[in-house]
Design a protein around this motif. Structure first.
Motif, PDB file in Angstrom:
ATOM      1  N   TYR A   4      -5.391  -2.685   8.451  1.00  0.00           N
ATOM      2  CA  TYR A   4      -4.255  -1.648   7.551  1.00  0.00           C
ATOM      3  C   TYR A   4      -4.762  -0.858   6.798  1.00  0.00           C
ATOM      4  O   TYR A   4      -4.311  -0.113   6.105  1.00  0.00           O
ATOM      5  N   GLN A   5      -6.346  -0.679   6.837  1.00  0.00           N
ATOM      6  CA  GLN A   5      -6.953  -0.032   5.892  1.00  0.00           C
ATOM      7  C   GLN A   5      -6.955   1.568   6.222  1.00  0.00           C
ATOM      8  O   GLN A   5      -6.719   1.996   7.272  1.00  0.00           O
ATOM      9  N   GLY A   6      -7.144   2.579   5.146  1.00  0.00           N
ATOM     10  CA  GLY A   6      -6.911   3.993   5.644  1.00  0.00           C
ATOM     11  C   GLY A   6      -5.325   4.448   5.555  1.00  0.00           C
ATOM     12  O   GLY A   6      -5.163   5.541   5.935  1.00  0.00           O
ATOM     13  N   LYS A   7      -4.577   3.576   5.457  1.00  0.00           N
ATOM     14  CA  LYS A   7      -2.995   3.933   5.304  1.00  0.00           C
ATOM     15  C   LYS A   7      -2.468   4.370   4.016  1.00  0.00           C
ATOM     16  O   LYS A   7      -1.166   4.328   3.845  1.00  0.00           O
ATOM     17  N   GLY A   8      -3.380   4.042   2.962  1.00  0.00           N
ATOM     18  CA  GLY A   8      -2.820   4.201   1.557  1.00  0.00           C
ATOM     19  C   GLY A   8      -1.980   3.091   0.876  1.00  0.00           C
ATOM     20  O   GLY A   8      -1.410   3.343  -0.183  1.00  0.00           O
ATOM     21  N   LEU A   9      -2.357   2.050   1.349  1.00  0.00           N
ATOM     22  CA  LEU A   9      -1.718   0.673   0.892  1.00  0.00           C
ATOM     23  C   LEU A   9      -2.368   0.136  -0.386  1.00  0.00           C
ATOM     24  O   LEU A   9      -1.641  -0.191  -1.539  1.00  0.00           O
ATOM     25  N   GLY A  10      -3.706   0.591  -0.566  1.00  0.00           N
ATOM     26  CA  GLY A  10      -4.427   0.012  -1.717  1.00  0.00           C
ATOM     27  C   GLY A  10      -3.888   1.085  -2.934  1.00  0.00           C
ATOM     28  O   GLY A  10      -3.820   0.325  -3.819  1.00  0.00           O
ATOM     29  N   ARG A  11      -3.942   2.305  -2.624  1.00  0.00           N
ATOM     30  CA  ARG A  11      -3.227   3.106  -3.717  1.00  0.00           C
ATOM     31  C   ARG A  11      -1.655   2.836  -4.169  1.00  0.00           C
ATOM     32  O   ARG A  11      -1.678   2.789  -5.142  1.00  0.00           O
ATOM     33  N   GLU A  12      -0.820   2.468  -2.891  1.00  0.00           N
ATOM     34  CA  GLU A  12       0.348   1.991  -3.400  1.00  0.00           C
ATOM     35  C   GLU A  12       0.423   0.949  -4.282  1.00  0.00           C
ATOM     36  O   GLU A  12       1.226   0.861  -5.162  1.00  0.00           O
ATOM     37  N   VAL A  13      -0.344   0.018  -3.920  1.00  0.00           N
ATOM     38  CA  VAL A  13      -0.416  -1.411  -4.890  1.00  0.00           C
ATOM     39  C   VAL A  13      -0.905  -1.014  -6.250  1.00  0.00           C
ATOM     40  O   VAL A  13      -0.235  -1.639  -7.051  1.00  0.00           O
ATOM     41  N   THR A  14      -1.909  -0.267  -6.263  1.00  0.00           N
ATOM     42  CA  THR A  14      -2.438  -0.128  -7.435  1.00  0.00           C
ATOM     43  C   THR A  14      -1.580   0.740  -8.456  1.00  0.00           C
ATOM     44  O   THR A  14      -1.277   0.492  -9.662  1.00  0.00           O
ATOM     45  N   GLU A  15      -0.684   1.852  -7.850  1.00  0.00           N
ATOM     46  CA  GLU A  15       0.310   2.537  -8.757  1.00  0.00           C
ATOM     47  C   GLU A  15       1.433   1.550  -8.795  1.00  0.00           C
ATOM     48  O   GLU A  15       1.881   1.794  -9.989  1.00  0.00           O
ATOM     49  N   SER A  16       1.638   0.583  -8.097  1.00  0.00           N
ATOM     50  CA  SER A  16       2.766  -0.299  -8.379  1.00  0.00           C
ATOM     51  C   SER A  16       2.376  -1.211  -9.450  1.00  0.00           C
ATOM     52  O   SER A  16       3.107  -1.351 -10.675  1.00  0.00           O
ATOM     53  N   CYS A  17       1.030  -1.761  -9.775  1.00  0.00           N
ATOM     54  CA  CYS A  17       0.518  -2.266 -10.888  1.00  0.00           C
ATOM     55  C   CYS A  17       0.657  -1.522 -12.006  1.00  0.00           C
ATOM     56  O   CYS A  17       1.048  -1.800 -13.199  1.00  0.00           O
ATOM     57  N   LEU A  18       0.388  -0.209 -11.972  1.00  0.00           N
ATOM     58  CA  LEU A  18       0.397   0.692 -13.167  1.00  0.00           C
ATOM     59  C   LEU A  18       1.773   0.853 -13.914  1.00  0.00           C
ATOM     60  O   LEU A  18       1.921   0.858 -14.930  1.00  0.00           O
ATOM     61  N   GLN A  19       2.917   0.963 -12.757  1.00  0.00           N
ATOM     62  CA  GLN A  19       3.921   1.327 -12.917  1.00  0.00           C
ATOM     63  C   GLN A  19       4.683   0.051 -13.824  1.00  0.00           C
ATOM     64  O   GLN A  19       5.822   0.113 -14.217  1.00  0.00           O
ATOM     65  N   SER A  20       4.286  -1.422 -13.692  1.00  0.00           N
ATOM     66  CA  SER A  20       4.660  -2.125 -14.426  1.00  0.00           C
ATOM     67  C   SER A  20       4.158  -2.358 -15.749  1.00  0.00           C
ATOM     68  O   SER A  20       4.514  -3.345 -16.755  1.00  0.00           O
ATOM     69  N   ILE A  21       3.376  -1.546 -16.302  1.00  0.00           N
ATOM     70  CA  ILE A  21       3.031  -1.497 -17.778  1.00  0.00           C
ATOM     71  C   ILE A  21       3.267  -0.036 -18.404  1.00  0.00           C
ATOM     72  O   ILE A  21       3.394   0.717 -17.687  1.00  0.00           O
ATOM     73  N   SER A  22       2.951  -0.133 -19.611  1.00  0.00           N
ATOM     74  CA  SER A  22       3.378   1.103 -20.310  1.00  0.00           C
ATOM     75  C   SER A  22       2.132   1.971 -20.124  1.00  0.00           C
ATOM     76  O   SER A  22       0.867   1.952 -19.989  1.00  0.00           O
ATOM     77  N   THR A  23       2.583   3.358 -20.284  1.00  0.00           N
ATOM     78  CA  THR A  23       1.633   4.446 -19.920  1.00  0.00           C
ATOM     79  C   THR A  23       0.776   4.687 -20.969  1.00  0.00           C
ATOM     80  O   THR A  23      -0.532   5.242 -21.052  1.00  0.00           O
ATOM     81  N   SER A  24       1.147   3.918 -22.285  1.00  0.00           N
ATOM     82  CA  SER A  24       0.057   3.806 -23.465  1.00  0.00           C
ATOM     83  C   SER A  24      -0.904   2.867 -23.492  1.00  0.00           C
ATOM     84  O   SER A  24      -1.795   2.651 -24.213  1.00  0.00           O
ATOM     85  N   THR A  25      -0.777   1.922 -22.534  1.00  0.00           N
ATOM     86  CA  THR A  25      -1.697   0.703 -22.520  1.00  0.00           C
ATOM     87  C   THR A  25      -2.965   1.242 -21.586  1.00  0.00           C
ATOM     88  O   THR A  25      -3.185   1.715 -20.796  1.00  0.00           O
ATOM     89  N   THR A  26      -3.980   0.714 -22.394  1.00  0.00           N
ATOM     90  CA  THR A  26      -5.462   0.765 -21.646  1.00  0.00           C
ATOM     91  C   THR A  26      -5.527   0.001 -20.618  1.00  0.00           C
ATOM     92  O   THR A  26      -5.350  -1.306 -20.775  1.00  0.00           O
ATOM     93  N   VAL A  27      -6.104   0.573 -19.339  1.00  0.00           N
ATOM     94  CA  VAL A  27      -6.024  -0.286 -18.317  1.00  0.00           C
ATOM     95  C   VAL A  27      -7.318  -0.216 -17.695  1.00  0.00           C
ATOM     96  O   VAL A  27      -8.209   0.888 -17.889  1.00  0.00           O
ATOM     97  N   MET A  28      -8.071  -1.381 -17.472  1.00  0.00           N
ATOM     98  CA  MET A  28      -9.451  -1.469 -16.953  1.00  0.00           C
ATOM     99  C   MET A  28      -9.532  -2.267 -15.892  1.00  0.00           C
ATOM    100  O   MET A  28      -8.641  -2.928 -15.431  1.00  0.00           O
ATOM    101  N   LEU A  29     -10.710  -1.892 -14.835  1.00  0.00           N
ATOM    102  CA  LEU A  29     -10.698  -2.425 -13.822  1.00  0.00           C
ATOM    103  C   LEU A  29     -12.232  -2.468 -13.526  1.00  0.00           C
ATOM    104  O   LEU A  29     -13.157  -1.373 -13.982  1.00  0.00           O
TER     105      LEU A  29
END
Length: 283
Positions: A76-101
């Protein structure tokens, strides 16, 4: 292709392990359980209900969060799923929160496209079972097993080392640990600690928090002693003397993955006592 994205639960642990194995990663039940207990895990299911992607976000207080365990099944790679999951993770926290990976080489371009930037790297070291073992016949008497009453001091020194309060994660990680030890000063104050985590492939030593490189090496010696399999240590930036020591006692640097951040240009302020991280998923 109809894909459903859900917040995952303990019922999905086996599916996450199978997904991990599909890309050659070695997550096991204990590791996934600690991730779930410490944060939030999200993933896609295919039309048959099988898990085909996942990603985790682990908050540390209100100002910092770590994203990791971003996995997409090869089919299922190459279909944008990784980006969608990452964006969903980001949406669950404040935009003022420092995010690291801590990124893989394959994932780095995607994260850059999402606004993450590289600020440093970690140095992944492994000593395989065929390497010469470092012996320490006189274990330092000030390194002792961690006790429940030590938790408050451990959380406090970890906060100085990592840059944010990780109380929830630490409590879960200590439950998972094969061994948990602390370093005590002559007057009995805790000045360092470390954990060993026994995984399916490696004994992971980390976090390693110590007042000096010498104490960091003694913690490593203590936790690696008598282990006959692979040992893994991930060393953050700023500890070249520790890396020299690791190579001298049989460790080999196998990769140097980048640390990336979003919503800021740098990691939280640290006091240079973090000599080993817990694991890439936890930052």
């Amino acid at each position: 292709m109809d894909m459903k994205m859900d917040v995952l639960t303990n019922d999905d642990i086996r599916g996450i392990i199978m997904l991990s194995a599909s890309v050659g990663w070695d997550y096991d039940e204990h590791e996934v359980s600690t991730v779930m207990a410490s944060g939030k895990v999200i993933g896609h299911r295919n039309e048959q209900g099988h898990l085909v992607s996942c990603g985790a976000v682990i908050p540390y207080g209100d100002r910092l969060a770590s994203i990791g365990m971003i996995i997409v099944h090869p089919a299922y790679q190459g279909k944008g799923l990784g980006r969608e999951v990452t964006e969903s993770c980001l949406q669950s926290i404040s935009t003022s929160t420092t995010v690291m990976l801590i990124a893989t080489a394959e994932g780095k371009p995607m994260y850059e496209g999402m606004g993450f930037q590289v600020v440093e790297s970690v140095h992944k070291y492994i000593r395989n079972k065929d390497s010469s073992r470092h012996s320490n016949e006189k274990l330092e008497k000030r390194i002792v097993p961690m006790k429940a009453e030590d938790m408050a001091q451990v959380i406090e020194i970890d906060k100085g080392a990592f840059g944010e309060n990780r109380a929830t994660f630490l409590k879960n990680r200590i439950k998972q640990a094969k061994e948990a030890v602390v370093v005590k000063s002559e007057d009995g104050k805790i000045i360092g600690y470390s954990l060993s985590i026994l995984g399916p492939v490696n004994l992971i030593i980390g976090p390693i928090v110590a007042p000096s490189k010498e104490w960091a090496t003694r913690l490593i010696d203590r936790l690696a002693l008598n282990h006959h399999g692979n040992v893994r240590i991930d060393v953050p930036k700023g500890h070249p003397e520790l890396m020299v020591y690791l190579e001298r006692v049989g460790f080999e640097k196998v990769s140097e993955p980048p640390v990336m951040v979003k919503n800021t240009t740098k990691l939280p302020k640290r006091n240079h006592t973090l000599f080993g991280i817990a694991a890439q998923v936890f930052g």
